[in-house]
Design an enzyme around this catalytic site. Structure first.
Site, PDB file in Angstrom:
ATOM      1  N   LYS A 263       0.845  -1.162  -0.010  1.00  0.00           N
ATOM      2  CA  LYS A 263       0.100  -0.088   0.146  1.00  0.00           C
ATOM      3  C   LYS A 263       1.044   1.309   0.040  1.00  0.00           C
ATOM      4  O   LYS A 263       1.633   1.445   0.778  1.00  0.00           O
ATOM      5  CB  LYS A 263      -0.725  -0.162   1.410  1.00  0.00           C
ATOM      6  CG  LYS A 263      -1.787   1.250   1.622  1.00  0.00           C
ATOM      7  CD  LYS A 263      -2.558   1.455   2.862  1.00  0.00           C
ATOM      8  CE  LYS A 263      -3.153   2.765   3.080  1.00  0.00           C
ATOM      9  NZ  LYS A 263      -3.850   2.908   4.122  1.00  0.00           N
ATOM     10  N   ASP A 268      -2.824  10.404   3.564  1.00  0.00           N
ATOM     11  CA  ASP A 268      -3.882   9.876   3.817  1.00  0.00           C
ATOM     12  C   ASP A 268      -4.735  10.784   4.485  1.00  0.00           C
ATOM     13  O   ASP A 268      -4.507  10.940   5.794  1.00  0.00           O
ATOM     14  CB  ASP A 268      -3.967   8.831   4.211  1.00  0.00           C
ATOM     15  CG  ASP A 268      -5.482   8.042   4.715  1.00  0.00           C
ATOM     16  OD1 ASP A 268      -6.341   8.676   3.972  1.00  0.00           O
ATOM     17  OD2 ASP A 268      -5.751   7.215   5.016  1.00  0.00           O
ATOM     18  N   LYS A 275      -9.957  12.973   7.936  1.00  0.00           N
ATOM     19  CA  LYS A 275      -9.445  12.654   9.236  1.00  0.00           C
ATOM     20  C   LYS A 275      -9.385  14.158  10.026  1.00  0.00           C
ATOM     21  O   LYS A 275      -9.156  15.088   9.453  1.00  0.00           O
ATOM     22  CB  LYS A 275      -8.013  12.182   9.151  1.00  0.00           C
ATOM     23  CG  LYS A 275      -8.025  10.950   8.457  1.00  0.00           C
ATOM     24  CD  LYS A 275      -6.594  10.468   8.418  1.00  0.00           C
ATOM     25  CE  LYS A 275      -6.436   8.932   8.044  1.00  0.00           C
ATOM     26  NZ  LYS A 275      -7.199   8.008   8.640  1.00  0.00           N
ATOM     27  N   ASP A 286       1.905   6.616   5.454  1.00  0.00           N
ATOM     28  CA  ASP A 286       0.924   6.032   4.991  1.00  0.00           C
ATOM     29  C   ASP A 286       1.013   4.825   3.500  1.00  0.00           C
ATOM     30  O   ASP A 286       0.457   4.261   3.022  1.00  0.00           O
ATOM     31  CB  ASP A 286      -0.655   6.657   4.633  1.00  0.00           C
ATOM     32  CG  ASP A 286      -1.846   5.428   4.682  1.00  0.00           C
ATOM     33  OD1 ASP A 286      -1.471   4.558   5.714  1.00  0.00           O
ATOM     34  OD2 ASP A 286      -2.906   5.904   4.443  1.00  0.00           O
ATOM     35  N   ASP A 345     -12.107   7.252   3.784  1.00  0.00           N
ATOM     36  CA  ASP A 345     -10.767   7.012   4.605  1.00  0.00           C
ATOM     37  C   ASP A 345     -10.491   5.418   4.580  1.00  0.00           C
ATOM     38  O   ASP A 345      -9.613   5.323   5.393  1.00  0.00           O
ATOM     39  CB  ASP A 345     -10.941   7.375   5.958  1.00  0.00           C
ATOM     40  CG  ASP A 345      -9.767   7.756   6.774  1.00  0.00           C
ATOM     41  OD1 ASP A 345      -8.615   7.688   6.065  1.00  0.00           O
ATOM     42  OD2 ASP A 345      -9.611   7.997   8.118  1.00  0.00           O
ATOM     43  N   GLU A 347      -9.189   3.523   2.335  1.00  0.00           N
ATOM     44  CA  GLU A 347      -8.787   3.822   0.830  1.00  0.00           C
ATOM     45  C   GLU A 347      -7.881   2.601   0.737  1.00  0.00           C
ATOM     46  O   GLU A 347      -7.746   2.177  -0.433  1.00  0.00           O
ATOM     47  CB  GLU A 347      -8.099   4.917   0.548  1.00  0.00           C
ATOM     48  CG  GLU A 347      -6.968   5.139   1.125  1.00  0.00           C
ATOM     49  CD  GLU A 347      -6.476   5.367   2.683  1.00  0.00           C
ATOM     50  OE1 GLU A 347      -7.482   5.386   3.471  1.00  0.00           O
ATOM     51  OE2 GLU A 347      -5.348   4.978   2.745  1.00  0.00           O
ATOM     52  N   ARG A 349      -7.376  -0.487   1.091  1.00  0.00           N
ATOM     53  CA  ARG A 349      -8.048  -1.887   0.916  1.00  0.00           C
ATOM     54  C   ARG A 349      -8.523  -1.869  -0.550  1.00  0.00           C
ATOM     55  O   ARG A 349      -8.610  -2.685  -1.397  1.00  0.00           O
ATOM     56  CB  ARG A 349      -9.182  -2.265   1.654  1.00  0.00           C
ATOM     57  CG  ARG A 349     -10.425  -1.461   1.863  1.00  0.00           C
ATOM     58  CD  ARG A 349     -11.240  -1.642   3.198  1.00  0.00           C
ATOM     59  NE  ARG A 349     -10.748  -1.253   4.274  1.00  0.00           N
ATOM     60  CZ  ARG A 349     -11.376  -1.517   5.429  1.00  0.00           C
ATOM     61  NH1 ARG A 349     -12.356  -2.146   5.605  1.00  0.00           N
ATOM     62  NH2 ARG A 349     -10.775  -0.795   6.531  1.00  0.00           N
TER      63      ARG A 349
HETATM   64  N1  BES Z   1      -3.995   4.719   6.970  1.00  0.00           N
HETATM   65  C1  BES Z   1      -5.203   4.539   7.835  1.00  0.00           C
HETATM   66  C2  BES Z   1      -4.876   3.428   9.024  1.00  0.00           C
HETATM   67  C3  BES Z   1      -3.757   4.114   9.915  1.00  0.00           C
HETATM   68  C4  BES Z   1      -4.281   4.610  11.265  1.00  0.00           C
HETATM   69  C5  BES Z   1      -2.568   3.753   9.970  1.00  0.00           C
HETATM   70  C6  BES Z   1      -3.324   5.006  12.036  1.00  0.00           C
HETATM   71  C7  BES Z   1      -1.550   4.132  10.825  1.00  0.00           C
HETATM   72  C8  BES Z   1      -2.103   4.855  12.016  1.00  0.00           C
HETATM   73  C9  BES Z   1      -6.192   3.931   7.025  1.00  0.00           C
HETATM   74  O1  BES Z   1      -6.331   4.283   5.720  1.00  0.00           O
HETATM   75  C10 BES Z   1      -7.520   4.335   7.684  1.00  0.00           C
HETATM   76  O2  BES Z   1      -7.853   5.639   7.542  1.00  0.00           O
HETATM   77  N2  BES Z   1      -8.137   3.453   8.269  1.00  0.00           N
HETATM   78  C11 BES Z   1      -9.335   3.650   8.805  1.00  0.00           C
HETATM   79  C12 BES Z   1     -10.610   2.473   8.605  1.00  0.00           C
HETATM   80  C13 BES Z   1     -11.905   3.013   8.868  1.00  0.00           C
HETATM   81  C14 BES Z   1     -12.427   4.120   8.174  1.00  0.00           C
HETATM   82  C15 BES Z   1     -12.594   1.465   8.396  1.00  0.00           C
HETATM   83  C16 BES Z   1      -9.193   3.750  10.387  1.00  0.00           C
HETATM   84  O3  BES Z   1      -8.509   2.779  10.719  1.00  0.00           O
HETATM   85  O4  BES Z   1      -9.805   4.217  11.168  1.00  0.00           O
HETATM   86 ZN    ZN Z   2      -4.784   4.727   4.890  1.00  0.00          ZN
HETATM   87 MN    MN Z   3      -7.499   6.182   5.458  1.00  0.00          MN
END
Ligand code: BES
Ligand code: ZN
Ligand code: MN
Length: 500
Positions: A263, A268, A275, A286, A345, A347, A349
């Site tokens: 990824k 992000d 966010k 990210d 967010d 994204e 996946r």
């Molecule tokens: N890049 C983030 C995940 C992340 C969070 C990485 C903290 C490192 C530190 C990912 O793209 C994301 O935003 N995931 C969301 C998913 C949710 C919307 C289902 C999350 O983990 O909150």
């Molecule tokens: Zn992300």
């Molecule tokens: Mn995200």
């Protein structure tokens, strides 16, 4: 940092150097003092006694270099019991302690204790990992705040063998990890999909990675392939998305490769599902999964691994914009499966859905591993101590656990099953990219989503959201923040299972 291996009989020491003499519990003092002068033994012993350096780990004393030698000082340091000696941690610890000492050369004496050439190479690995800095944008650092060490010399009884281990394995490992760290550290205004792709392209012409082939797919090509999931994520950014394919063909001609998929969200913001501002800057990291893939590919090429390995990274920037995708949008992935994007967010996946499907279709790999900073939930679950592993193959999961034990990059397996899979079903499309909050298990359901894009290929997903960067840790091998996690693990996994 220049690394070399020398035999212990260095007459008169090294210019502007500090020599490290280990003191093990219950052992006699390092005979390395002989390289300096006869009086050194007495002085080192006296100092060790006065400084209570009796072998307890971390107890140190510094002694002026013997007169008439070029060595400025001797660093006498406790190392615990010889039987449990970890050369890599030792190399890291003394390097960190002396990095800014003002000396330019560090001589680490491992001679005289029946330590092996591998120990010496591992000490050098620890030293190089510990000397890592990301100072390229700090223009006002004064000389005393900059590392003074330029050379690491490991004194060992069989330097030629140590040199070989370094050149063939540990050196490339140290470089791969530091390359991954550099990529994660780089801010998103410098490292964005096209600049990142150009940087990877350079691997074709760098001498260490000679033989590597790099192919870059732009948005038009991805559109032709039907990569609507990946392209939807990059749609709100003025920066064009890229898919980069690295090929290392060191194995049998025509033999099926293994694929490493990363990824690479260069920033992000969350997109329209924006966010919160506090801490958002961390999301420059990210792309940590892709950095691990690039670092591993460097290592694999640099040590001329006898394996066919393909690295694939999906590079996109996730931005809110008039052109950005909206929550509720339905996109069609390359696999033909449709996805309701309930949260922009989630994204990572979406990017991996197309990258994994592409890997599977194009290369028919015998195994495939993806690495991603995929979910915040994995940090809730495993903190900053383990990456989460999810796999449709017990064999691959076991291989990864063994590779983790052999590479110091820890992983922990979590489950996948039908019940979790059901949670990503959507009434409006084939699936949705989030689940209802009450379902919990956010890291598992993200992995279930990915599994819908790997078919029957033996596959594992490694969620490195808690590992790609960390709050400062006591491990002397790790800098503050970016760790380079995953590069070393993937190299080990390939080395242990797919070579020879
Ligand atoms: N890049 C983030 C995940 C992340 C969070 C990485 C903290 C490192 C530190 C990912 O793209 C994301 O935003 N995931 C969301 C998913 C949710 C919307 C289902 C999350 O983990 O909150
Ligand atoms: Zn992300
Ligand atoms: Mn995200």
């Amino acid at each position: 940092m220049k690394v070399s291996f020398i035999s212990p009989e260095i007459k008169g020491g090294q210019v502007k150097s500090v020599a490290v003499l280990p003191v093990f519990k219950g052992e006699k003092i390092s005979p390395a003092y002989k390289a300096y002068d006869k009086l050194a033994k007495k002085r080192v012993s006296m100092a060790a006694k006065a400084g209570q350096v009796d072998g307890r780990s971390g107890k140190n004393v510094q002694v002026f270099g013997p007169e008439g030698t070029k060595t400025n000082r001797l660093y006498v340091t406790g190392c615990g019991k010889l039987s449990g000696f970890d050369a890599e941690i030792f190399g890291a610890r003394v390097t960190k302690a002396l990095l800014m000492s003002g000396e330019t050369t560090l001589v680490i004496h491992l001679d005289g204790f029946d330590l092996t050439p591998t120990d010496a190479a591992q000490a050098a690995l620890g030293a190089v990992l510990a000397s890592y800095r990301f100072d390229k944008y700090r223009t006002k650092l004064t000389a005393d705040k900059k590392p003074s060490l330029k050379n690491i010399k490991i004194a060992i009884d069989n330097p030629a063998k140590a040199r070989k281990a370094w050149n063939m394995f540990y050196g490339p490992v140290s470089a791969g990890t530091n390359i991954a760290r550099d990529l994660v550290m780089e801010p998103a205004n410098k490292l964005y999909p096209t600049s990142y792709a150009a940087r990877i392209k350079k691997m074709e012409t760098q001498t260490e990675t000679a033989g590597m082939k790099v192919q870059i797919l732009g948005e038009a090509q991805m559109k032709k392939l039907g990569m609507g999931a990946l392209l939807g994520v990059g749609q709100g950014s003025p920066r064009a998305s890229q898919l980069v394919i690295m090929k290392w063909s060191g194995g049998k001609k025509g033999a099926k490769p293994v694929c490493l998929v990363g990824k690479g969200v260069t920033f992000d913001t969350g997109g329209i599902s924006l966010k919160p501002g506090a801490g958002m800057w961390d999301m420059k990291g990210d792309m940590g999964g892709s950095a691990a893939v690039v670092g591993a590919m460097h290592t694999i090429a640099a040590r001329k691994a006898k394996a066919n390995v393909i690295g694939i990274v999906g590079l996109v920037e996730n931005m809110p914009d008039g052109k950005a995708q909206n929550p509720g949008d339905i996109v069609t992935s390359m696999s033909g499966q449709t996805i309701e994007v309930q949260n922009t967010d989630a994204e990572g996946r979406l990017v991996l859905a197309d990258a994994l499907w592409y890997a599977k279709e194009k290369f028919k790999p015998k195994a495939m591993i993806d690495l991603a900073t995929l979910t915040g939930a994995i940090i809730v679950c495993l903190g900053h101590e383990h990456a989460g592993v999810f796999s449709n193959s017990d064999d691959i999961a076991e291989q990864l656990q063994a590779a983790a034990d052999n590479s110091t990059e820890a992983v922990w397996r979590l489950p996948l099953n039908k019940a979790y899979d059901k949670l990503v079903d959507s009434p409006n499309a084939d699936m949705k990219n989030i689940t209802v909050p009450s379902a919990g298990a956010g890291s598992i359901t993200a992995a279930q989503f990915l599994q819908r894009f790997v078919g029957d290929v033996p596959w594992a997903h490694i969620d490195i959201a808690g590992m790609a960067w960390k709050p400062s840790r006591p491990d002397p091998r790790e800098p503050a923040w970016a760790t380079g996690f995953g590069a070393r693990l993937m190299n080990r996994w390939v080395a242990d299972n797919y070579e020879g």
